[in-house]
Scaffold this active site. Structure first.
Site, PDB file in Angstrom:
ATOM      1  N   LYS A 146       1.002  -0.881   0.255  1.00  0.00           N
ATOM      2  CA  LYS A 146      -0.057   0.010  -0.198  1.00  0.00           C
ATOM      3  C   LYS A 146       0.676   1.523  -0.187  1.00  0.00           C
ATOM      4  CE  LYS A 146      -3.157   0.037  -0.539  1.00  0.00           C
ATOM      5  NZ  LYS A 146      -4.123  -0.557  -1.827  1.00  0.00           N
ATOM      6  N   HIS A 183       6.791  -7.698  -2.200  1.00  0.00           N
ATOM      7  CA  HIS A 183       7.186  -7.023  -1.371  1.00  0.00           C
ATOM      8  C   HIS A 183       8.146  -7.357   0.106  1.00  0.00           C
ATOM      9  CE1 HIS A 183       3.528  -4.456  -2.136  1.00  0.00           C
ATOM     10  NE2 HIS A 183       2.648  -5.254  -2.555  1.00  0.00           N
ATOM     11  N   SER A 199      -4.449   3.552   4.396  1.00  0.00           N
ATOM     12  CA  SER A 199      -4.570   2.492   3.548  1.00  0.00           C
ATOM     13  C   SER A 199      -4.593   0.537   3.652  1.00  0.00           C
ATOM     14  CB  SER A 199      -3.563   2.578   2.073  1.00  0.00           C
ATOM     15  OG  SER A 199      -3.433   1.893   1.478  1.00  0.00           O
ATOM     16  N   ASP A 231      -7.256   9.083 -10.498  1.00  0.00           N
ATOM     17  CA  ASP A 231      -8.608   8.391 -11.323  1.00  0.00           C
ATOM     18  C   ASP A 231      -8.963   7.707 -11.932  1.00  0.00           C
ATOM     19  OD1 ASP A 231      -9.679   9.486  -8.504  1.00  0.00           O
ATOM     20  OD2 ASP A 231      -9.288  11.623  -9.702  1.00  0.00           O
TER      21      ASP A 231
END
Length: 301
Positions: A53, A115, A145, A238
């Site tokens: 995140k 990660h 998050s 977006d």
């Protein structure tokens, strides 16, 4: 693999958090461990490393467009990002294991994400002197998050309520271990391994174009100004949130009714979650955990 509908394959129950190689993990990231550790990196591979995140998909998509936006445009509309940039240690029952996807990537360079904390990154990446792009995000926004992500992601343990989650987060009891060790580990590695480009999520939010510029210079790419501008527009939060190839809507391990995979992408959203008491406690704990590093973060831009 292409054209196969994975949406019918669901994950029935959430995994337990276990201790593995000194950090908290779930079996989905350790089931294929031997193959992960023995992964054969190539000198031109690019490893995108982040704590969960922190802007992983954002940077993955930027890199994918920088390298293949023009040469293989059909990839952009036919293959979801998690197929184009395999998640190395993943072994989900719903898609091929990350190692297998990475081994079969037809692209040069191969873009691979992880990660894993620095000490668990497969040795071949360092031996081959691969370029590593690391993205770090401030701990408060990262925690918020991660909390929302864990609520909707069936391959993560049940997060509990916000205060439970925050307590565990400070203790490093979430998948991939403590945030503190992760961001500091790669920061330290940078001192003896020059091929790491260390980026901050907050800088990217502040000025994506400038960060793409810096990325190009690290990678030795001579991308035109128009192309960089186009990539900046395409990777706007977006735009990516609406793009089914980048928003993970095709992966059945996530419940979008709870929360979208790409939620807000903002800096400072932590202020809507932390109570005054939680914030004070967190700051105190943070100061202790970060007292030996030169690494500094912004919690607003």
């Amino acid at each position: 693999m292409e054209g196969f509908d994975y949406s019918s394959m669901k994950i029935s129950s959430r995994p337990e958090l276990t201790e593995f190689e000194g950090i908290s993990m779930v079996h989905y990231f350790t089931d294929n461990w031997k193959n992960v550790q023995n992964f054969k990196a190539r000198p031109d591979d690019i490893l995108i490393a982040t704590y969960p995140k922190a802007g992983t998909t954002w940077v993955s998509y930027i890199l994918d467009l920088l390298y293949f936006g023009n040469t293989a445009p059909e990839r952009q509309t036919s293959l979801p990002i998690y197929m184009r940039v395999p998640f190395l240690e993943s072994a989900f029952p719903v898609i091929p294991a990350g190692v297998e996807l990475a081994d079969n990537l037809p692209t040069t360079p191969r873009l691979i994400k992880t990660h894993l904390p620095v000490q668990l990154v497969p040795k071949s990446f360092w031996e081959q002197n691969c370029r590593v792009v690391y993205v770090a995000r401030n701990a408060k926004d990262n925690a918020v998050s991660y909390f929302h992500f864990d609520q909707m992601n069936m391959v993560e343990p049940e997060p509990g309520d916000w205060s439970t989650f925050l307590h565990n987060y400070m203790d490093g009891k979430n998948v991939f271990g403590p945030w503190y060790d992760h961001v500091c580990g790669f920061w330290e590695k940078k001192k003896m391994y020059s091929n790491i480009h260390y980026m901050f999520f907050e800088d990217m939010v502040e000025d994506t174009g400038r960060e793409i510029e810096r990325l190009c210079s690290f990678l030795g790419l001579s991308t035109s100004a128009e192309e960089k501008e186009r990539i900046t527009q395409s990777t706007h939060f977006d735009t990516m949130k609406q793009n089914n190839m980048t928003n993970y809507s095709g992966l059945p391990v996530m419940d979008f009714k709870i929360s979208p995979f790409m939620r807000k992408g903002k800096v400072g959203d932590w202020k809507n979650h932390f109570t005054v008491a939680q914030n004070e406690k967190f700051d105190e704990h943070y100061k202790q955990r970060m007292k030996n590093t030169t690494l500094q973060f912004r919690t607003e831009v």
